[in-house]
Design a protein around this motif. Structure first.
Motif, PDB file in Angstrom:
ATOM      1  N   LEU A  62      51.802 -59.195 -66.818  1.00  0.00           N
ATOM      2  CA  LEU A  62      52.910 -60.046 -66.371  1.00  0.00           C
ATOM      3  C   LEU A  62      52.601 -60.637 -65.000  1.00  0.00           C
ATOM      4  CD1 LEU A  62      55.712 -61.269 -66.485  1.00  0.00           C
ATOM      5  CD2 LEU A  62      56.679 -59.062 -65.836  1.00  0.00           C
ATOM      6  N   LYS A  63      52.033 -59.806 -64.133  1.00  0.00           N
ATOM      7  CA  LYS A  63      51.651 -60.295 -62.810  1.00  0.00           C
ATOM      8  C   LYS A  63      50.666 -61.464 -62.936  1.00  0.00           C
ATOM      9  CE  LYS A  63      48.444 -60.467 -59.430  1.00  0.00           C
ATOM     10  NZ  LYS A  63      48.596 -60.001 -58.101  1.00  0.00           N
ATOM     11  N   ALA A  64      49.658 -61.283 -63.775  1.00  0.00           N
ATOM     12  CA  ALA A  64      48.645 -62.324 -63.938  1.00  0.00           C
ATOM     13  C   ALA A  64      49.282 -63.619 -64.446  1.00  0.00           C
ATOM     14  CB  ALA A  64      47.565 -61.835 -64.895  1.00  0.00           C
ATOM     15  N   ALA A  65      50.102 -63.502 -65.504  1.00  0.00           N
ATOM     16  CA  ALA A  65      50.736 -64.695 -66.081  1.00  0.00           C
ATOM     17  C   ALA A  65      51.575 -65.423 -65.044  1.00  0.00           C
ATOM     18  CB  ALA A  65      51.597 -64.297 -67.283  1.00  0.00           C
ATOM     19  N   MET A  66      52.373 -64.667 -64.295  1.00  0.00           N
ATOM     20  CA  MET A  66      53.276 -65.282 -63.318  1.00  0.00           C
ATOM     21  C   MET A  66      52.507 -65.898 -62.153  1.00  0.00           C
ATOM     22  SD  MET A  66      56.298 -65.212 -64.432  1.00  0.00           S
ATOM     23  CE  MET A  66      55.809 -65.262 -66.146  1.00  0.00           C
ATOM     24  N   GLN A  67      51.413 -65.253 -61.733  1.00  0.00           N
ATOM     25  CA  GLN A  67      50.648 -65.794 -60.611  1.00  0.00           C
ATOM     26  C   GLN A  67      50.032 -67.149 -60.956  1.00  0.00           C
ATOM     27  OE1 GLN A  67      48.770 -63.140 -57.920  1.00  0.00           O
ATOM     28  NE2 GLN A  67      46.835 -64.237 -57.957  1.00  0.00           N
ATOM     29  N   TYR A  68      49.425 -67.236 -62.124  1.00  0.00           N
ATOM     30  CA  TYR A  68      48.751 -68.490 -62.468  1.00  0.00           C
ATOM     31  C   TYR A  68      49.780 -69.578 -62.772  1.00  0.00           C
ATOM     32  CZ  TYR A  68      45.301 -64.790 -63.004  1.00  0.00           C
ATOM     33  OH  TYR A  68      44.519 -63.682 -62.797  1.00  0.00           O
ATOM     34  N   MET A  69      50.880 -69.203 -63.446  1.00  0.00           N
ATOM     35  CA  MET A  69      51.918 -70.205 -63.722  1.00  0.00           C
ATOM     36  C   MET A  69      52.502 -70.747 -62.413  1.00  0.00           C
ATOM     37  SD  MET A  69      55.303 -69.947 -66.169  1.00  0.00           S
ATOM     38  CE  MET A  69      54.575 -68.651 -67.151  1.00  0.00           C
ATOM     39  N   SER A  70      52.823 -69.837 -61.488  1.00  0.00           N
ATOM     40  CA  SER A  70      53.426 -70.265 -60.226  1.00  0.00           C
ATOM     41  C   SER A  70      52.475 -71.138 -59.410  1.00  0.00           C
ATOM     42  CB  SER A  70      53.827 -69.046 -59.381  1.00  0.00           C
ATOM     43  OG  SER A  70      54.794 -68.276 -60.049  1.00  0.00           O
ATOM     44  N   GLN A  71      51.208 -70.764 -59.404  1.00  0.00           N
ATOM     45  CA  GLN A  71      50.241 -71.556 -58.637  1.00  0.00           C
ATOM     46  C   GLN A  71      50.068 -72.956 -59.220  1.00  0.00           C
ATOM     47  OE1 GLN A  71      46.591 -69.315 -58.521  1.00  0.00           O
ATOM     48  NE2 GLN A  71      47.374 -67.784 -57.091  1.00  0.00           N
ATOM     49  N   SER A  72      50.204 -73.073 -60.534  1.00  0.00           N
ATOM     50  CA  SER A  72      49.884 -74.348 -61.200  1.00  0.00           C
ATOM     51  C   SER A  72      50.784 -75.497 -60.788  1.00  0.00           C
ATOM     52  CB  SER A  72      49.951 -74.172 -62.722  1.00  0.00           C
ATOM     53  OG  SER A  72      51.300 -74.129 -63.158  1.00  0.00           O
TER      54      SER A  72
END
Lengths: 218, 218, 218, 218, 218, 218
Positions: free
Chosen positions: C36-46
């Motif tokens: 979940l951390k990984a998914a949220m980090q990349y989505m937020s950065q995008s």
């Protein structure tokens, strides 16, 4: 400025590995009354203190608490041994075995991460010193609880040292409080008759409450 | 063991009070990429490191980050001035004016308390050094954002110093990573063909997905 | 826009129930380095990335991490079996048996709820990609720790797949970093001589500190 | 498996920058009733559901909520404009201007990070669907509060769309609840006379409490 | 004003100590669906309610939930017995044995501290009552999970009482909702055709998505 | 058992709306030294206390703190007025205007939710009473800070009442401490010479540390 000396404040050497007690000891590394909390509370309080002697004492003790933190981390590291074994680590937190690779994390005995919500700073020296005295007493109580639940002589020796240091800090904070007792929040601030009432808001079971004295006519 | 020297690592002197910028600067005291986070990350990682040179470097940098923390706290204390004035402090957190009596709290610019959830420790030296390199870069970016939004020359001089120190640490961590690059998580661990696929899970709007390559027959 | 396909990204089938390992696996569902951390980090950065290729890659990987999250949840669900049995679930968190009715919660192995404090976003692409590379390395290390502590072949096969995917993402982030290495925070920003000093703030035990070089006269 | 389509679910175009409203809108990105909460709640609940139709509906709605999350992030990104200006961003959180470089963070309007404590999962389908119906109603109310405080037509159009989607989900959850209303927690479980008492534990001011009916002799 | 009566709402007497079940019961003292959460939710919601009958009911139930909190604390205190024994307390949280001296803490079964993030208040009476109905249902489910995992007759009798009270509250909230169903968020607010669409965002594995109906030409 | 009386403990009537001060007052509703914290601390401590007089006093004061919580909530409700106006509410938290519909939330002045991490319980009566004395002093200081920043006579009258009550509780806790001063943690526990040393870990800037007395030969 902070500096680090390679030697610990006090030698740390456990008799043998004990991952369960390592988890329990996390309480004094990353818990509500642990060494990080103590270091951060005194450091944070020091920044606006004008009395140079008390400011200096705060930073002395903060540096010592950081050194205690180092000692507790050494205890935990030695107790964790060298094997990931979550299945054997059945007490409290398990991040040590799945996340930190046996390194001590800044978490309490159940795995809750350290938070600055533990730190009490008000900028009022009387309130802050009272908070410090209470904090040292709580830290001492937690060390007592841990001491009672371990037989390892090396661990007991270190806890005994740390517990006595909390007592020493307690005395320093009490002495400082004596010095400045008549400043800050200890001065009367709008103290009226309201501060002398005792509101008995409980009653023996089954009896009627007489509330008439609480609601005076306005 | 940690020690405290009464002199700061670098002189801190702001041009004048600026409570709004004080609130913004809280980000580097108690925020996700701030000085406390840095100090705690390197200290926590150091405890199981066997390479004496890298362990020593970690603790050197941790001590310096604690000293930076002291400098940022001095900046905030000077910027807060001497008056509680929540009505004028309209940017971000307001605990400074109702809770801490103008002392710097361990909170970020919006008032969120520092948490050990910011700290990355895995016990794998490659992963930990990569985390440190990324952390220093983020810290540098935050200092840049703050620098751009303040004209006070004293503040700018201190931020400039701190920002350059993050860069220096970054270089040290990169050098350490170079030294141990072939150990720990950098070794191959069950690397199979799965690590070489690129899964294209997005598509130009309105087109059909061809998922057949993702679900091979079993 | 996100879409969901009823088939998982990769088949998940455990050999048999193992509630203790289910608790340990929670670390990669709701923990600091989990899916979940990984998914949220990349989505937020995008969201603010202008380079269309990198933005697309971020969202591709975010979608894949959500699919990994689904796979880890399936693993946990299968490992939890069908019986509430807190008395047998002696490792880490116990909410599974008293709160969620054996459904996987967004908590780590010790029961700490997932928090956005795990997510690193700075809006600077160099800093963000370095954070992603470090994050993938940490995720890989945690999967290795879990792999070593389980014999179940079905679980091992899935972890092996996920671990290799982290490696694949790592390579993609490194490639993207290579592409844009001369932008953002990698440009010199007020780099002065301060960034080249090494402050030796530690000393061999018992020796005197020579601090004269740290406090130059002003 | 989750997939991402480059086109958003619905076009997002604000009239112009408005950093204050961007901060307010964070509530629906990273707040207690926001889109991330909705997506995570339905996804987490879906994993143990056996009814294929309801499981499918949960994942459909979860995917749509992730798409809403993308839309809210686009709104915030457009409203934040292109300038770091914490001094002008006087409403709520300020991390946008000192930490995330104007990227939308997973925080609420005051800067509190998203936490899985917002997510309700019990593994009982009746309880979970009731939680979802309540969650959609709260999300709708928050959108109404935001709608009333903004004149920007582009923002209003998007909020109107999102608000109506919450209503649509609400109806789907109610329909599903109707379908399974006689299962799970809705069955009688040890319902005794105790469930039919009304304990009047309050009283008009100044009157006496008659507690005799509460403490029957044992 | 709140008052306290020395007698509990209902007699609490366990058959014997059971520290493991004490840890599990913490979920209903300091957990997401526990008694403190219920008390705080209804008290917080009551403050802006204008309907005197519903406001009174909210505060009645809040007072009863505080009384339940007292009962659960008595259960835990009796179950913890009189000995610190972390080594025997292998289920969930361990702070009871190292921090609180066997006193019940405001933590859940895994040791996560209670947080106001559990509390739902929107100021809209329909949304708030729906939240309350869902909350009572979840609380009932957790009590059922606990009931199934304990044989102690005294504990079962108390859980049975508490569970039935949740049911009684549920009925009161439903009745209140019926009374005011046509006010607040239940009124139509900009309901358009968008609320009547069903977005099928999932697909059987391997098939192509037809997205054309989602992106109408603009 | 807790009971609720419809009349407040003390009449609350503000001169007029003031949303900014409402946000500041949240500190004493949901903040670290606020009324909820006080109520929860005394209630939690009471459960294992054997001295009937002190136990009764703890619950009396807990009930009064809940009544103070009600008064502070009334103040906030009146100060918030009747209009959502986040744009005018530029001090601290903004959830009041986007989430709670002007109802008082269990958050502090910056929007951080209340957490049980604020509550100190050790099961040792001396440590607990010292914690309570410190807590009351901090609460008093925060009320002073708030008092100084508001001219509204109605608000000032209520704060004056509450502040005086904290003082009254302080005196009760001190009296109880006097009664039991020779029990619990105040007894000597392994006090050795270590508790009498003063470790001077700081030094005037630029001087050498003499560490020889800290590392005695082993």
């Amino acid at each position: 400025m902070f500096l680090h000396d390679k030697k610990p404040l006090h030698t740390v050497k456990v008799d043998g590995p004990n991952p369960k007690f390592a988890a329990m000891l996390q309480e004094q590394l990353g818990g509500a009354n642990g060494e990080l909390k103590a270091a951060m509370q005194y450091m944070s309080q020091s920044f606006r203190i004008k009395d140079p002697e008390i400011k200096d004492m705060m930073l002395d003790i903060a540096a010592e608490e950081l050194s205690h933190m180092e000692m507790v981390s050494m205890l935990i590291t030695q107790l964790n041994g060298g094997e990931l074994q979550a299945n054997q680590a059945t007490v409290g937190e398990v991040q040590t075995h799945v996340l930190t690779g046996l390194a001590p994390g800044l978490i309490n005995a159940s795995g809750h991460p350290w938070t600055a919500d533990y730190v009490n700073v008000t900028g009022d020296l009387v309130a802050d010193l009272l908070s410090d005295i209470a904090a040292e007493m709580r830290a001492k109580v937690v060390y007592e609880y841990l001491y009672r639940q371990i037989d390892d002589k090396g661990v007991r020796e270190t806890i005994d040292f740390l517990l006595n240091r909390e007592e020493a800090h307690n005395q320093l904070f009490r002495k400082a409080l004596g010095k400045i007792a008549q400043t800050g929040s200890s001065r009367d601030f709008g103290v009226t008759e309201d501060s002398k009432l005792y509101f008995n808001l409980s009653t023996p079971g089954g009896q009627a409450f007489d509330l008439s004295h609480i609601h005076p006519p306005h």
